[in-house]
Scaffold this active site. Structure first.
Site, PDB file in Angstrom:
ATOM      1  N   LYS A 116     -13.816  -5.788   0.391  1.00 44.21           N
ATOM      2  CA  LYS A 116     -13.093  -5.767   1.666  1.00 44.21           C
ATOM      3  C   LYS A 116     -13.223  -4.434   2.407  1.00 44.21           C
ATOM      4  O   LYS A 116     -13.277  -4.411   3.638  1.00 44.21           O
ATOM      5  CB  LYS A 116     -11.630  -6.174   1.503  1.00 44.21           C
ATOM      6  CG  LYS A 116     -10.795  -5.391   0.521  1.00 44.21           C
ATOM      7  CD  LYS A 116      -9.406  -6.015   0.399  1.00 44.21           C
ATOM      8  CE  LYS A 116      -8.551  -5.284  -0.623  1.00 44.21           C
ATOM      9  NZ  LYS A 116      -9.002  -5.525  -2.014  1.00 44.21           N
ATOM     10  N   ASN A 139      -5.080  -1.070   4.550  1.00 45.10           N
ATOM     11  CA  ASN A 139      -5.170  -0.741   3.132  1.00 45.10           C
ATOM     12  C   ASN A 139      -6.271   0.287   2.877  1.00 45.10           C
ATOM     13  O   ASN A 139      -6.543   0.655   1.746  1.00 45.10           O
ATOM     14  CB  ASN A 139      -5.461  -2.027   2.336  1.00 45.10           C
ATOM     15  CG  ASN A 139      -5.277  -1.859   0.846  1.00 45.10           C
ATOM     16  OD1 ASN A 139      -4.275  -1.313   0.389  1.00 45.10           O
ATOM     17  ND2 ASN A 139      -6.253  -2.309   0.072  1.00 45.10           N
ATOM     18  N   HIS A 184      -4.468  -7.987 -10.394  1.00 45.25           N
ATOM     19  CA  HIS A 184      -3.022  -7.774 -10.186  1.00 45.25           C
ATOM     20  C   HIS A 184      -2.160  -8.842 -10.856  1.00 45.25           C
ATOM     21  O   HIS A 184      -1.098  -9.198 -10.339  1.00 45.25           O
ATOM     22  CB  HIS A 184      -2.695  -7.753  -8.685  1.00 45.25           C
ATOM     23  CG  HIS A 184      -3.468  -6.758  -7.895  1.00 45.25           C
ATOM     24  ND1 HIS A 184      -3.439  -5.404  -8.172  1.00 45.25           N
ATOM     25  CD2 HIS A 184      -4.320  -6.904  -6.847  1.00 45.25           C
ATOM     26  CE1 HIS A 184      -4.229  -4.770  -7.319  1.00 45.25           C
ATOM     27  NE2 HIS A 184      -4.779  -5.659  -6.508  1.00 45.25           N
TER      28      HIS A 184
END
Length: 438
Positions: A116, A139, A184
């Site tokens: 990303k 981010n 995660h």
């Protein structure tokens, strides 16, 4: 513009993002309160004196009496104190939600487990090449709220699943979930589908959804619809095509760019380029300037970055590959004319390296293993492995063996902390030695 006057606002988490939230409210005449579970959080010395702060744990009284809680992405919404506040009707948002309520220019939004940052930077470069004033952040790089301070005609946001959980007002002109792989899981006790659901929120209210034809998990929950355009390796509206030994970026049946004209290398980077081009086209950026950006983009530091190219040998810095999955992505579909000299090593954090074996077959692979887990890595293919103590020792052996057409790749599959401050220092050292030895 949203009105926060007379609101009791509590911000959880300092650091760059927390400070950007404090500044956002102060400039609107609202003095928030700040909570951080750390006793000396980063940015504490920059916090204005008039802002009340509570450090060391979550102040349940402040949270229950708040009108609005702005939670750091690092704080799970399932945290008991936050859960109780939500049940009591307190509104909980993140900085991206605050940003989306204020932003006037079109937004391209990008998420995914891998790639990303590269796609975000690429789309940003495409917008710049089109002559637009563009704000790139989220981010990556600058906190989103900081971008509101400049006059922008266009925004490109990298968004994590954590940020998307607290965002409702995003209306992207184009949005993508690049891929979904396990990550995660400590934050998603219900597993992959819970993690995926957080990522897929990026498609809500998007004009165009750019999906990965090779990854069904990137499709909207209700399946592909008329908003969807796709990219992929061999299939999709945007895909790769190999003709007479050259790989092309192909859009709806038309070859648009030979990858030999690009500075970034590797099949995963070519698919990143396809995704970026699909997003830029969806936002109606001029195709010509987007292709120009693709030929000049050198990649992000330490992410499959070409740092030296001399005598027909390419030296690639992929120091950011601090886990096995990242190294697999680098090796999958890699094309080398001669021999691949692969540098592996560091602290593997008890990882299982065996899944790398499938990428290390054939006669044109040599392994150079170093550091804490060098011995374990050398066992992947002992007959083509060299074992050294340090990366520098390994690179000096490599330099004595390279020939035209070879590639030297640092993609360590390990953390760097056994011998370096961080992966950046390891990458810089690799680049320095590549220039000296290559």
């Amino acid at each position: 513009m949203h009105n926060y006057q007379d609101k009791n606002v509590v911000i959880i988490g300092l650091g760059l993002t927390g400070l950007s939230c404090v500044d956002f409210f102060l400039t609107r005449g609202v003095t928030p309160r700040v909570i951080d579970t750390r006793t000396t959080p980063p940015g504490l010395e920059q916090l204005p004196e008039q802002v009340e702060r509570h450090l060391g744990d979550l102040n349940a009284d402040w949270l229950m009496s708040a009108d609005l809680i702005v939670a750091s992405p690092g704080v799970a919404l399932a945290t008991p104190e936050l859960s109780r506040a939500a049940s009591a009707g307190v509104e909980i948002v993140g900085d991206i939600e605050l940003f989306c309520r204020e932003a006037k220019a079109p937004i391209i939004a990008i998420t995914g487990s891998n790639g990303k940052s590269t796609v975000t930077m690429l789309v940003g470069e495409m917008a710049k090449a089109a002559g637009l004033a563009v704000g790139v952040g989220g981010n990556i790089g600058l906190p989103a709220l900081t971008l509101l301070k400049e006059e922008c005609q266009f925004y490109v946001l990298e968004l994590s699943s954590f940020q998307l959980e607290t965002t409702q007002s995003l209306k992207a002109v184009a949005a993508t979930v690049l891929n979904v792989t396990e990550d995660h899981m400590d934050r998603y006790p219900l597993g992959m589908q819970q993690y995926r659901a957080a990522k897929l929120q990026i498609y809500e209210n998007a004009n165009v959804c750019v999906v990965n034809a090779d990854d069904a998990l990137t499709m909207p929950v209700r399946g592909a619809d008329t908003r969807c355009i796709s990219f992929g390796i061999d299939v999709g509206d945007y895909h790769l095509s190999t003709q007479q030994g050259s790989t092309w970026l192909r859009v709806r049946g038309e070859n648009v760019l030979n990858t030999n004209e690009m500075k970034i290398v590797g099949r995963h980077n070519y698919t990143n380029a396809l995704a970026a081009l699909a997003l830029a086209d969806a936002a109606e950026l001029p195709r010509a300037s987007s292709l120009k950006a693709l030929t000049s983009f050198t990649g992000l530091e330490h992410r499959f970055q070409l740092v030296w190219d001399a005598n027909g040998v390419r030296w690639i810095n992929d120091s950011k590959a601090t886990n096995v999955g990242s190294t697999e992505a680098a090796l999958n579909g890699i094309q080398v004319e001669g021999v691949l000299h692969l540098l592996l090593g560091g602290d593997g954090k008890s990882a299982d390296f065996s899944s790398l074996k499938q990428y290390l077959t054939g006669d044109n692979v040599r392994l150079y293993c170093f550091g804490h887990d060098g011995e374990a890595l050398a066992l992947l293919r002992p007959e083509v492995s060299e074992l050294t103590e340090t990366m520098e020792q390994a690179m000096r052996i490599v330099a004595s063996r390279i020939h035209k057409g070879d590639m030297v790749l640092l993609s360590p599959a390990c953390a760097s902390l056994d011998q370096f401050r961080n992966f950046e220092q390891r990458g810089h050292e690799f680049a320095r030695l590549a220039q000296e030895l290559g």
